[in-house]
Design an enzyme around this catalytic site. Structure first.
Site, mmCIF file in Angstrom:
data_model
loop_
_atom_site.group_PDB
_atom_site.id
_atom_site.type_symbol
_atom_site.label_atom_id
_atom_site.label_comp_id
_atom_site.label_asym_id
_atom_site.label_seq_id
_atom_site.Cartn_x
_atom_site.Cartn_y
_atom_site.Cartn_z
ATOM 1 N N SER A 1 0.827 -1.199 0.000
ATOM 2 C CA SER A 1 0.000 0.000 0.000
ATOM 3 C C SER A 1 0.863 1.250 0.000
ATOM 4 O O SER A 1 1.947 1.273 0.601
ATOM 5 C CB SER A 1 -0.898 -0.012 1.246
ATOM 6 O OG SER A 1 -1.466 1.255 1.478
ATOM 7 N N TYR B 1 -1.817 -0.174 10.464
ATOM 8 C CA TYR B 1 -2.024 -0.844 9.176
ATOM 9 C C TYR B 1 -0.832 -0.606 8.255
ATOM 10 O O TYR B 1 -0.253 -1.546 7.683
ATOM 11 C CB TYR B 1 -3.308 -0.335 8.509
ATOM 12 C CG TYR B 1 -3.408 -0.700 7.047
ATOM 13 C CD1 TYR B 1 -3.670 -2.009 6.658
ATOM 14 C CD2 TYR B 1 -3.228 0.267 6.056
ATOM 15 C CE1 TYR B 1 -3.740 -2.352 5.315
ATOM 16 C CE2 TYR B 1 -3.298 -0.064 4.712
ATOM 17 C CZ TYR B 1 -3.555 -1.372 4.347
ATOM 18 O OH TYR B 1 -3.609 -1.715 3.014
ATOM 19 N N LYS C 1 2.096 -3.292 6.791
ATOM 20 C CA LYS C 1 2.464 -3.481 5.385
ATOM 21 C C LYS C 1 3.979 -3.317 5.192
ATOM 22 O O LYS C 1 4.624 -4.087 4.476
ATOM 23 C CB LYS C 1 1.707 -2.492 4.501
ATOM 24 C CG LYS C 1 0.228 -2.817 4.312
ATOM 25 C CD LYS C 1 0.041 -4.090 3.515
ATOM 26 C CE LYS C 1 -1.412 -4.314 3.115
ATOM 27 N NZ LYS C 1 -1.608 -5.605 2.410
#
Length: 341
Positions: free
Chosen positions: A125, A149, A153
């Site tokens: 991402s 989050y 990643k």
């Protein structure tokens, strides 16, 4: 015929990628725990491609089930989508995200190594960059995620890079997405968020359908031409094609590991809203509200590296993204939830 294991293959991006993998001639095995997807997606995939992928309902942290998949099928590569993906939820439940996204990937890679499968394409991402110093964003920009989050990643990216450094048999491709929107052109597959959508397009389409009263626009005081945030929106089918391109060149040893996936153009929230109203003829009531923590003014990709080395380019216009999103929403007013599994 090469067999690919797609983790999270019934999800929004995973399901579109499965279809393109099938059309490229791969056999596909899907593992998904259905946390954020529905099993009926398998039927939808088959209706589009004419080929039913093997489906295993399980979590990638389930070592025994993963081992059984590798024992039963001759897996050539893994395309890894499985993971939790809500920035807001990750801030409230960071351990859940590290356990799921990071520990899950470690377990997956351990099973892969034991079964001599060392090719992986990872769904990352653009959140790994945090707030960029300028735009467009290139792959060599500093990484500084602003949420658990995003950190999860980046941790997985670093694990995969370390694996390739430690063992040259590993072949890793990391794809950093900007803002995926759109749906399959048939209207059969699309984004089906749980509860109120976090992302702009499903929010707009659900308001246009009358499911939600109004669109909330988080801030109109950014230093942009109309005050709303600017993002790089990319059609989910263009995104899916990038995974097929990355897989096709997985054994090319001198390629970079990390690629940005975007169109290289930015559109504001108001740009998207006005164009949606124009292409659909639907008025979308909206309300300006306060900025969300962590949101930034503008963010778009420089996708040159993927164009030059993978031979990939985003080809679908914002018009097409909006039309396909609306077509999906009209055909599936309640998403997949009215289907019987």
């Amino acid at each position: 015929m090469a067999t690919v294991l797609v983790t999270g293959g019934t999800g929004y991006i995973g399901s579109h990628t499965v279809i393109q993998l099938q059309k490229a001639g791969y056999d596909v095995v899907i593992i998904d725990n259905l946390t954020n997807s529905k099993e009926v997606v398998i039927d939808r995939i088959e209706s589009i491609s004419g080929c039913r992928p093997v489906f295993v309902k399980a979590d990638i942290r389930d070592t025994q089930t993963l081992e059984s998949i590798f024992n039963k099928y001759s897996i050539f590569s893994v395309v890894h989508f499985a993971g939790l993906k809500s920035v807001g939820e990750s801030a409230a439940l960071p351990l859940k995200y590290y356990e799921n996204n990071v520990s899950g990937t470690v377990n997956l890679c351990q099973v892969m190594a034991r079964n001599d499968c060392k090719n992986i394409v990872f769904s990352s991402s653009a959140t790994v960059y945090g707030v960029p110093s300028s735009v467009p964003v290139t792959e060599d920009f500093p990484t500084n995620p602003e949420s658990p989050y995003g950190h999860s990643k980046l941790m997985v990216e670093n694990i995969l890079k370390d694996l390739q450094q430690s063992d040259l048999e590993w072949r890793v491709r990391i794809l950093r997405y900007f803002n995926p929107i759109g749906a399959h052109s048939s209207g059969t597959l699309g984004e089906d968020p749980n509860d109120i959508p976090n992302n702009l397009l499903p929010f707009i389409t659900q308001v246009a359908m009358g499911k939600l009263e109004k669109l909330l626009i988080f801030g109109n005081d950014y230093p942009t031409p109309d005050g709303t945030g600017i993002r790089d929106y990319i059609h989910v089918e263009d995104l899916a094609s990038a995974h097929v391109k990355a897989l096709a060149k997985i054994h090319v040893s001198n390629l970079p590991i990390v690629f940005n996936l975007g169109t290289g153009k930015g559109f504001s929230v108001m740009d998207v809203l006005k164009l949606f109203e124009k292409v659909t003829g639907k008025k979308v009531p909206y309300q300006i509200t306060s900025r969300r923590p962590g949101d930034i003014a503008e963010y778009w990709a420089d996708p040159t590296l993927a164009e030059q080395t993978l031979g990939w380019q985003a080809v679908r216009s914002l018009d097409a993204m909006l039309k396909d999103s609306w077509n999906w929403q009209q055909q599936n007013p309640h998403g997949y939830s009215t289907e019987t599994v």
